[in-house]
Write a protein that holds these residues in place. Sequence first.
Motif, PDB file in Angstrom:
ATOM      1  N   ALA A 177      66.401  -7.647  37.958  1.00  0.00           N
ATOM      2  CA  ALA A 177      65.410  -6.199  39.057  1.00  0.00           C
ATOM      3  C   ALA A 177      65.537  -4.787  38.190  1.00  0.00           C
ATOM      4  N   SER A 178      66.507  -4.321  37.511  1.00  0.00           N
ATOM      5  CA  SER A 178      66.490  -3.480  36.419  1.00  0.00           C
ATOM      6  C   SER A 178      65.653  -3.227  35.579  1.00  0.00           C
ATOM      7  N   VAL A 179      65.173  -4.831  35.147  1.00  0.00           N
ATOM      8  CA  VAL A 179      63.787  -4.368  34.100  1.00  0.00           C
ATOM      9  C   VAL A 179      62.351  -4.681  35.241  1.00  0.00           C
ATOM     10  N   THR A 180      62.451  -4.671  36.250  1.00  0.00           N
ATOM     11  CA  THR A 180      61.440  -4.659  36.426  1.00  0.00           C
ATOM     12  C   THR A 180      60.930  -3.387  37.172  1.00  0.00           C
ATOM     13  N   LYS A 181      59.805  -2.566  37.135  1.00  0.00           N
ATOM     14  CA  LYS A 181      59.230  -1.608  37.560  1.00  0.00           C
ATOM     15  C   LYS A 181      58.566  -2.039  39.097  1.00  0.00           C
ATOM     16  N   GLU A 182      57.754  -2.847  38.775  1.00  0.00           N
ATOM     17  CA  GLU A 182      56.953  -3.505  39.714  1.00  0.00           C
ATOM     18  C   GLU A 182      57.276  -4.819  40.736  1.00  0.00           C
ATOM     19  N   GLN A 183      56.195  -5.910  40.007  1.00  0.00           N
ATOM     20  CA  GLN A 183      56.622  -6.544  40.488  1.00  0.00           C
ATOM     21  C   GLN A 183      57.360  -7.637  39.189  1.00  0.00           C
ATOM     22  N   LEU A 184      57.714  -9.098  40.190  1.00  0.00           N
ATOM     23  CA  LEU A 184      58.675 -10.179  39.456  1.00  0.00           C
ATOM     24  C   LEU A 184      57.377 -11.570  40.149  1.00  0.00           C
ATOM     25  N   ILE A 185      57.873 -12.361  39.305  1.00  0.00           N
ATOM     26  CA  ILE A 185      56.974 -13.197  39.917  1.00  0.00           C
ATOM     27  C   ILE A 185      58.421 -14.363  39.287  1.00  0.00           C
ATOM     28  N   LEU A 186      59.296 -15.507  40.442  1.00  0.00           N
ATOM     29  CA  LEU A 186      59.512 -16.023  40.416  1.00  0.00           C
ATOM     30  C   LEU A 186      59.836 -18.012  40.855  1.00  0.00           C
ATOM     31  N   GLU A 187      60.532 -18.212  40.112  1.00  0.00           N
ATOM     32  CA  GLU A 187      59.629 -20.191  40.084  1.00  0.00           C
ATOM     33  C   GLU A 187      61.288 -20.203  39.981  1.00  0.00           C
ATOM     34  N   THR A 188      61.188 -21.834  41.034  1.00  0.00           N
ATOM     35  CA  THR A 188      62.672 -21.810  40.850  1.00  0.00           C
ATOM     36  C   THR A 188      62.873 -23.307  41.679  1.00  0.00           C
ATOM     37  N   HIS A 189      63.496 -23.918  41.017  1.00  0.00           N
ATOM     38  CA  HIS A 189      63.871 -25.735  41.717  1.00  0.00           C
ATOM     39  C   HIS A 189      65.123 -24.434  43.437  1.00  0.00           C
ATOM     40  N   LEU A 190      64.854 -25.231  44.488  1.00  0.00           N
ATOM     41  CA  LEU A 190      65.412 -25.240  45.662  1.00  0.00           C
ATOM     42  C   LEU A 190      66.527 -26.598  45.983  1.00  0.00           C
ATOM     43  N   ASP A 191      67.013 -26.065  47.291  1.00  0.00           N
ATOM     44  CA  ASP A 191      68.270 -27.015  47.481  1.00  0.00           C
ATOM     45  C   ASP A 191      68.129 -26.951  48.719  1.00  0.00           C
ATOM     46  N   MET A 192      68.789 -27.175  50.007  1.00  0.00           N
ATOM     47  CA  MET A 192      69.469 -27.001  51.340  1.00  0.00           C
ATOM     48  C   MET A 192      68.251 -26.783  52.244  1.00  0.00           C
ATOM     49  N   LEU A 193      67.315 -27.193  51.820  1.00  0.00           N
ATOM     50  CA  LEU A 193      65.923 -26.510  52.775  1.00  0.00           C
ATOM     51  C   LEU A 193      65.684 -27.549  54.517  1.00  0.00           C
ATOM     52  N   ASP A 194      66.625 -27.589  54.643  1.00  0.00           N
ATOM     53  CA  ASP A 194      67.370 -27.905  56.412  1.00  0.00           C
ATOM     54  C   ASP A 194      68.127 -27.115  56.678  1.00  0.00           C
ATOM     55  N   CYS A 195      68.383 -25.839  55.978  1.00  0.00           N
ATOM     56  CA  CYS A 195      68.935 -25.098  56.850  1.00  0.00           C
ATOM     57  C   CYS A 195      68.227 -23.670  57.257  1.00  0.00           C
ATOM     58  N   ASP A 196      68.284 -23.178  58.360  1.00  0.00           N
ATOM     59  CA  ASP A 196      67.638 -22.035  58.383  1.00  0.00           C
ATOM     60  C   ASP A 196      68.462 -20.410  57.948  1.00  0.00           C
ATOM     61  N   ARG A 197      69.552 -20.050  57.472  1.00  0.00           N
ATOM     62  CA  ARG A 197      70.020 -19.042  57.126  1.00  0.00           C
ATOM     63  C   ARG A 197      70.008 -19.137  55.891  1.00  0.00           C
ATOM     64  N   PRO A 198      70.596 -18.529  54.974  1.00  0.00           N
ATOM     65  CA  PRO A 198      70.396 -17.762  53.667  1.00  0.00           C
ATOM     66  C   PRO A 198      71.728 -18.828  53.028  1.00  0.00           C
ATOM     67  N   ALA A 199      70.950 -19.698  52.582  1.00  0.00           N
ATOM     68  CA  ALA A 199      72.588 -20.882  51.844  1.00  0.00           C
ATOM     69  C   ALA A 199      72.363 -20.954  50.161  1.00  0.00           C
ATOM     70  N   MET A 200      73.059 -21.464  49.547  1.00  0.00           N
ATOM     71  CA  MET A 200      73.006 -22.329  48.525  1.00  0.00           C
ATOM     72  C   MET A 200      73.473 -23.178  48.392  1.00  0.00           C
ATOM     73  N   ALA A 201      73.317 -24.422  47.382  1.00  0.00           N
ATOM     74  CA  ALA A 201      73.820 -25.631  47.137  1.00  0.00           C
ATOM     75  C   ALA A 201      74.398 -25.105  45.553  1.00  0.00           C
ATOM     76  N   PHE A 202      75.979 -25.482  45.932  1.00  0.00           N
ATOM     77  CA  PHE A 202      76.601 -25.537  44.548  1.00  0.00           C
ATOM     78  C   PHE A 202      76.992 -26.509  42.939  1.00  0.00           C
ATOM     79  N   TYR A 203      76.229 -27.131  41.894  1.00  0.00           N
ATOM     80  CA  TYR A 203      76.472 -27.816  41.726  1.00  0.00           C
ATOM     81  C   TYR A 203      77.375 -27.539  39.817  1.00  0.00           C
TER      82      TYR A 203
END
Length: 257
Positions: A177-203
């Motif tokens: 964020a510190s080096v973004t002036k306008e827009q970020l495009i982010l692509e990522t692997h996901l997990d915990m797709l069954d959970c509605d709340r913000p959650a993150m798996a740790f590997y």
Amino acid sequence: MNVTKLKRDLKVTGRQAVRLLKRLTTLPQSRQPSAEVPSPNSIAAITWFHRIDLGGGTVTPGVEDTPAKLPTFGIPEHLDGLSVLDIGAWDGFFSFEAERRGARRVLATDHFCWGGGGWGTQAGFDLARRILGSKVEDKRVDVLDLSPETVGVFDLVFFFGVLYHMRHPLLALERVASVTKEQLILETHLDMLDCDRPAMAFYPGSEIAQDSTNWCGPNPPMVEAMLKTVGFRKVIIHSGPNYFVPYSPRMVFHAWK
Ligand SMILES: C[S@@+](CC[C@H](N)C(=O)[O-])C[C@H]1O[C@@H](n2cnc3c(N)ncnc32)[C@H](O)[C@@H]1O
């Protein structure tokens, strides 16, 4: 410019001249393609991640079908006048694509692979840049060392396939964020797709693809919450889940300051 003139001026064979002419007519004006035709040996000596069209019928043999993924990222067709930062650029497919779409300046950064830590290196980026006659700049810098002081700030930032490699994902996004002036495009692997709340798996180990460099799998609300926490005012899901890699659902997010 014609085949005879190219043969005479560059002292190349007729076949090489035809390939060069084809490259000259398909590359954008901003690039000055080199006269070098990559030898099959120089391509084969490199372990490629990206499939990059070098012109003249040569496409690098990347393990990922990068051109097939490209439409899912939603990179604007025209980037005229914009500065673009590509974080974790590896062979540079997306950096060269940003340049092709008219970006005024493109900086490709990487650390792990370019520093020799992964199975790839910077050799692919260097060769592709030379053959394409590209002006994309490069800097070897860790995500956690990104700051306005180390790299500057950029209109558009790419953060593709890197977040889940971060031991400290929120801190990494703070740096992004510190080096973004306008827009970020982010692509990522996901997990915990069954959970509605913000959650993150740790590997903690090598549970994802037997690769110990994979540290986390956030779900979409988690990515959105982290992006808002580090200062992006608007976040949308652009595409996904995409399944180019069967065990790894992917999503593309667009975020604005
Ligand atoms: C899966 S590849 C993604 C390459 C490219 N962005 C793409 O989406 O095709 C992950 C990239 O992140 C880079 N990387 C991993 N950890 C990094 C770190 N701490 N700092 C900078 N780059 C890193 C790796 O070297 C590698 O090039």
